[in-house]
Enzyme design. Structure first.
Site, PDB file in Angstrom:
ATOM      1  N   TYR A 366       0.830  -1.205   0.000  1.00 35.13           N
ATOM      2  CA  TYR A 366       0.000   0.000   0.000  1.00 35.13           C
ATOM      3  C   TYR A 366       0.865   1.257   0.000  1.00 35.13           C
ATOM      4  O   TYR A 366       1.890   1.322   0.684  1.00 35.13           O
ATOM      5  CB  TYR A 366      -0.838   0.078   1.272  1.00 35.13           C
ATOM      6  CG  TYR A 366      -1.970  -0.889   1.423  1.00 35.13           C
ATOM      7  CD1 TYR A 366      -3.269  -0.536   1.077  1.00 35.13           C
ATOM      8  CD2 TYR A 366      -1.758  -2.152   1.978  1.00 35.13           C
ATOM      9  CE1 TYR A 366      -4.328  -1.409   1.266  1.00 35.13           C
ATOM     10  CE2 TYR A 366      -2.808  -3.040   2.172  1.00 35.13           C
ATOM     11  CZ  TYR A 366      -4.094  -2.661   1.814  1.00 35.13           C
ATOM     12  OH  TYR A 366      -5.137  -3.532   2.014  1.00 35.13           O
ATOM     13  N   GLU A 367       0.417   2.267  -0.733  1.00 36.70           N
ATOM     14  CA  GLU A 367       0.794   3.657  -0.498  1.00 36.70           C
ATOM     15  C   GLU A 367      -0.525   4.376  -0.234  1.00 36.70           C
ATOM     16  O   GLU A 367      -1.274   4.690  -1.160  1.00 36.70           O
ATOM     17  CB  GLU A 367       1.524   4.262  -1.703  1.00 36.70           C
ATOM     18  CG  GLU A 367       2.903   3.681  -1.974  1.00 36.70           C
ATOM     19  CD  GLU A 367       3.973   4.162  -1.003  1.00 36.70           C
ATOM     20  OE1 GLU A 367       3.673   5.075  -0.196  1.00 36.70           O
ATOM     21  OE2 GLU A 367       5.091   3.633  -1.049  1.00 36.70           O
TER      22      GLU A 367
END
Length: 414
Positions: A366-367
């Site tokens: 994830y970002e």
């Protein structure tokens, strides 16, 4: 990431956050050179062809730097005139939000502020006390084999699920980059919601009945506490997992410096040790970072689109996660390799390492929010914690349900 040498007692008073667009490969190379050699510059996002990079600049460098970059044909705009003023404004907002909001519906903890590491650990203990049949957590620190940082802090993790020892494992490695505070906060919300709603909500039961969660909510406690004590924009990072392409910058002052050798850092060793303990049943590995609003599929180290044997599963799973996130608040997350989404190959990542350690694992990084187009970057208001938590929760449910339904393993030998 190294702190600017000219940091004063006022933090980042007068520091500016610039947005710089590189239109040619030579311009990208120029910005990468600055990121490599100029310790006073703090690149919040990396240079990418045709896209903007965010970089924090000290007052003394602003005018000559803008002049030099403009002469080189770079498009330079000012996102924030005073980074310290931005930090202080968000801190005021956070205090007001904390007073306004004393409880979060459908959870047992308050998710109205960012917590110190000791407070995070205390919250984990509260969850373990409240849900003893669904959790396993040891905060005592008496076991000398527990993973610790260079500074001596225990890197805590909590296990959650029904009949944990018999189920496939989902491991979430969170906040290894210390200034990414929204990641730990969103993870606390997600874990709290799952446990609190296990008896009544289908999504909570789907996760906890079918998986064994292993959650490391703060993988870099020393850096995390440092970033809380000084500034939320600068802190030490750890990223040098022993995947075959781990080498990055050779300069120890660079934010991509991998250390003297692969897995040299205590935090990296701790994550690898926890992973190895659950490796036999590991099904999904999710590193959680911010910011840019993308979901990164392997291999992050590749600039040519190289994918693992189960690459198609990563692509499908990532798109399902993005759809689940969009359903929360309308935010769009990109899906793809680090090179395709953020413009550079990221070497030595835990996500790539997990696939080399156990081929066939689904590993998507994830970002989280905000997007790269916003003006606040890592300095995110506490009012966004719950929504970010819901995005993390929804996407976790999506990838868990998808992997549970898979009937083939493209990585199986023979």
């Amino acid at each position: 990431m190294a702190a600017p040498a000219s940091q004063s007692a006022a933090g980042y008073r007068g520091y500016k956050l610039l947005s710089v667009k590189a239109e040619t490969p030579d311009q990208v190379q120029l910005l990468n050179h600055y990121a490599e050699v100029d310790e006073t510059l703090d690149f919040w996002t990396h240079p990418r062809l045709g896209s903007y990079a965010d970089v924090m600049v000290p007052p003394s460098s602003f005018a000559p730097l803008v002049r030099s970059w403009t002469q080189a044909g770079l498009n330079v705009t000012v996102k924030q005139n005073d980074v310290q003023a931005m930090i202080e404004e968000v801190e005021v907002q956070n205090q007001a939000y904390k007073l306004l909001m004393t409880a979060t519906p459908y959870t047992s903890l308050n998710h109205n502020q960012y917590y110190t590491y000791n407070q995070v650990v205390a919250h984990l203990q509260t969850l373990a006390n409240n849900f003893p049949s669904l959790t396993k957590f040891d905060s005592s620190g008496k076991n000398p084999d527990r993973p610790r940082t260079e500074g001596g802090k225990i890197i805590h993790f909590i296990e959650a699920g029904a009949q944990m020892g018999q189920k496939p494992v989902i491991m979430l490695e969170v906040n290894i980059h210390a200034r990414e505070h929204i990641t730990a906060a969103a993870m606390l919300y997600t874990l709290d919601w799952l446990l609190t709603n296990y008896a009544t909500q289908a999504n909570a039961k789907a996760i906890l009945d079918n998986y064994h969660l292993v959650v490391v909510p703060v993988a870099n406690p020393d850096g995390y506490d440092y970033s809380h004590q000084s500034s939320s924009t600068v802190s030490p990072n750890s990223l040098n997992f022993a995947e075959p392409n781990f080498a990055t910058s050779s300069s120890c002052s660079s934010d991509t410096y991998p250390g003297p050798y692969a897995s040299s850092e205590a935090e990296t060793q701790a994550i690898e040790k926890i992973f190895e303990a659950f490796k036999a049943r590991m099904a999904i590995y999710l590193p959680v970072h911010c910011y840019s609003q993308v979901l990164l599929t392997p291999y992050s180290s590749s600039s040519t689109g190289s994918m693992p044997c189960n690459g198609a599963q990563h692509t499908t799973g990532g798109r399902l996660m993005a759809d689940a996130i969009k359903a929360v608040d309308g935010r769009t997350f990109g899906v793809g390799s680090a090179y395709s989404q953020i413009g550079y190959s990221a070497k030595g990542t835990s996500g790539d390492w997990a696939l080399y350690a156990k081929p066939g694992v689904v590993s998507i990084a994830y970002e989280l929010r905000p997007s790269s187009n916003t003006s606040n970057g890592f300095v995110l208001s506490a009012s966004e914690i719950v929504t970010a938590g819901k995005e993390l929760l929804n996407s976790l449910v999506a990838i868990a349900n998808y992997v549970r339904g898979l009937t083939t393993n493209p990585c199986a030998s023979g």
